[in-house]
Scaffold this motif. Structure first.
Motif, PDB file in Angstrom:
ATOM      1  N   UNK A 177      44.462 -58.675  74.115  1.00 26.44           N
ATOM      2  CA  UNK A 177      45.210 -58.015  73.046  1.00 26.44           C
ATOM      3  C   UNK A 177      45.716 -56.648  73.462  1.00 26.44           C
ATOM      4  N   UNK A 178      44.886 -55.875  74.145  1.00 26.75           N
ATOM      5  CA  UNK A 178      45.308 -54.555  74.613  1.00 26.75           C
ATOM      6  C   UNK A 178      46.427 -54.695  75.649  1.00 26.75           C
ATOM      7  N   UNK A 179      46.340 -55.696  76.513  1.00 28.18           N
ATOM      8  CA  UNK A 179      47.402 -55.925  77.496  1.00 28.18           C
ATOM      9  C   UNK A 179      48.725 -56.267  76.829  1.00 28.18           C
ATOM     10  N   UNK A 180      48.672 -57.083  75.781  1.00 26.64           N
ATOM     11  CA  UNK A 180      49.901 -57.447  75.049  1.00 26.64           C
ATOM     12  C   UNK A 180      50.527 -56.207  74.416  1.00 26.64           C
ATOM     13  N   UNK A 181      49.698 -55.372  73.763  1.00 26.83           N
ATOM     14  CA  UNK A 181      50.197 -54.151  73.146  1.00 26.83           C
ATOM     15  C   UNK A 181      50.808 -53.227  74.199  1.00 26.83           C
ATOM     16  N   UNK A 182      50.177 -53.126  75.347  1.00 23.42           N
ATOM     17  CA  UNK A 182      50.684 -52.266  76.417  1.00 23.42           C
ATOM     18  C   UNK A 182      52.030 -52.760  76.910  1.00 23.42           C
ATOM     19  N   UNK A 183      52.185 -54.071  77.057  1.00 27.22           N
ATOM     20  CA  UNK A 183      53.455 -54.625  77.525  1.00 27.22           C
ATOM     21  C   UNK A 183      54.576 -54.396  76.501  1.00 27.22           C
ATOM     22  N   UNK A 184      54.259 -54.543  75.215  1.00 23.48           N
ATOM     23  CA  UNK A 184      55.260 -54.295  74.177  1.00 23.48           C
ATOM     24  C   UNK A 184      55.716 -52.838  74.207  1.00 23.48           C
ATOM     25  N   UNK A 185      54.755 -51.912  74.321  1.00 22.47           N
ATOM     26  CA  UNK A 185      55.096 -50.499  74.420  1.00 22.47           C
ATOM     27  C   UNK A 185      55.926 -50.227  75.670  1.00 22.47           C
ATOM     28  N   UNK A 186      55.599 -50.918  76.765  1.00 19.63           N
ATOM     29  CA  UNK A 186      56.340 -50.743  78.001  1.00 19.63           C
ATOM     30  C   UNK A 186      57.787 -51.184  77.879  1.00 19.63           C
ATOM     31  N   UNK A 187      58.026 -52.275  77.146  1.00 17.63           N
ATOM     32  CA  UNK A 187      59.389 -52.758  76.938  1.00 17.63           C
ATOM     33  C   UNK A 187      60.206 -51.744  76.148  1.00 17.63           C
ATOM     34  N   UNK A 188      59.604 -51.184  75.100  1.00 16.50           N
ATOM     35  CA  UNK A 188      60.284 -50.150  74.309  1.00 16.50           C
ATOM     36  C   UNK A 188      60.565 -48.925  75.171  1.00 16.50           C
ATOM     37  N   UNK A 189      59.587 -48.534  75.957  1.00 15.31           N
ATOM     38  CA  UNK A 189      59.729 -47.347  76.792  1.00 15.31           C
ATOM     39  C   UNK A 189      60.806 -47.540  77.851  1.00 15.31           C
ATOM     40  N   UNK A 190      60.926 -48.741  78.407  1.00 16.08           N
ATOM     41  CA  UNK A 190      61.958 -49.001  79.415  1.00 16.08           C
ATOM     42  C   UNK A 190      63.356 -48.778  78.838  1.00 16.08           C
ATOM     43  N   UNK A 191      63.579 -49.264  77.611  1.00 14.26           N
ATOM     44  CA  UNK A 191      64.875 -49.065  76.970  1.00 14.26           C
ATOM     45  C   UNK A 191      65.146 -47.586  76.718  1.00 14.26           C
ATOM     46  N   UNK A 192      64.145 -46.855  76.260  1.00  6.01           N
ATOM     47  CA  UNK A 192      64.316 -45.425  76.012  1.00  6.01           C
ATOM     48  C   UNK A 192      64.549 -44.676  77.326  1.00  6.01           C
ATOM     49  N   UNK A 193      63.894 -45.095  78.406  1.00  8.92           N
ATOM     50  CA  UNK A 193      64.057 -44.441  79.707  1.00  8.92           C
ATOM     51  C   UNK A 193      65.484 -44.571  80.213  1.00  8.92           C
TER      52      UNK A 193
END
Length: 215
Positions: A177-193
């Motif tokens: 579950x923590x890995x899934x949450x981290x990946x979702x946050x990473x996807x959002x962060x990639x777009x913002x980057x």
């Protein structure tokens, strides 16, 4: 109110992904020591964000670094952090880093590990710092600067909540579950980057903002 800086900060810091580290570094501490560690880590995270928001631009001027260059570099750093998170690793994780090893030694000696390594580099590392400075430059009014500092308070509260509920969170979400949450946050962060980098590149090369001319 622009919530993009807050969303970006939460995505980078992502206290949920740091919960396993918190459990590891505070293992063997008493409940009182754990509470003190949580308070110190949250306050330190707020201080880092507040200092970057209020003095980050002055620091860049002191070193004669243009905001545009810093924006491109910061965006690249955010993108690298996002790639880490897409691999289910914390944005600021540094495998086999001597800083983390030093944190383990401090924990073994009974000293607080709230600032190093929990706050720096795991919570508020270079990616988080550069993000705050970039958004501080975009702030045009006193209230916008105050809001940016206020986002630091929100982040600190998120740290307090996640670390205080570390054991229940670890049990409910589990590693998957923590890995899934981290990946979702990473996807959002990639777009913002990409957006941050694009803004800096357009300022350095204005021609990029010109409409394409076709024969």
């Amino acid at each position: 109110m622009d919530l993009k800086p807050l969303i970006t900060l939460v995505a980078i810091i992502n206290p949920l992904a740091i919960v396993p580290f918190f459990i590891h570094y505070t293992e063997g501490l008493s409940p009182q020591q754990r509470r003190q560690t949580i308070r110190t880590a949250a306050f330190a995270a707020f201080c880092v964000i507040a200092v970057c928001a209020l003095l980050g631009l002055q620091i860049l001027q002191f070193f004669n670094i243009s905001l545009q260059s810093f924006q491109v570099g910061g965006g690249l750093l955010l993108l690298l952090s996002a790639m880490n998170m897409l691999n289910a690793r914390p944005a600021e994780e540094r495998p086999n880093n001597s800083t983390l090893e030093a944190g383990v030694e401090k924990a073994a000696m009974g000293n607080s590990i709230a600032v190093v390594p929990l706050t720096i580099p795991l919570l508020t590392g270079p990616a988080a710092m550069s993000t705050v400075v970039i958004y501080a430059d975009q702030a045009r009014t006193v209230w916008q600067h105050i809001s940016l500092v206020g986002y630091g308070v929100v982040v600190a509260l998120a740290v307090v909540i996640c670390f205080s509920l570390a054991d229940p969170i670890a049990r409910v979400l589990g590693k998957t579950g923590i890995n899934v949450m981290t990946r979702l946050m990473g996807l959002i962060l990639a777009a913002l980057a990409i957006e941050v980098m694009a803004g800096g590149l357009i300022k350095i090369f204005p021609i990029l903002a010109s409409p394409a001319i076709y024969p």
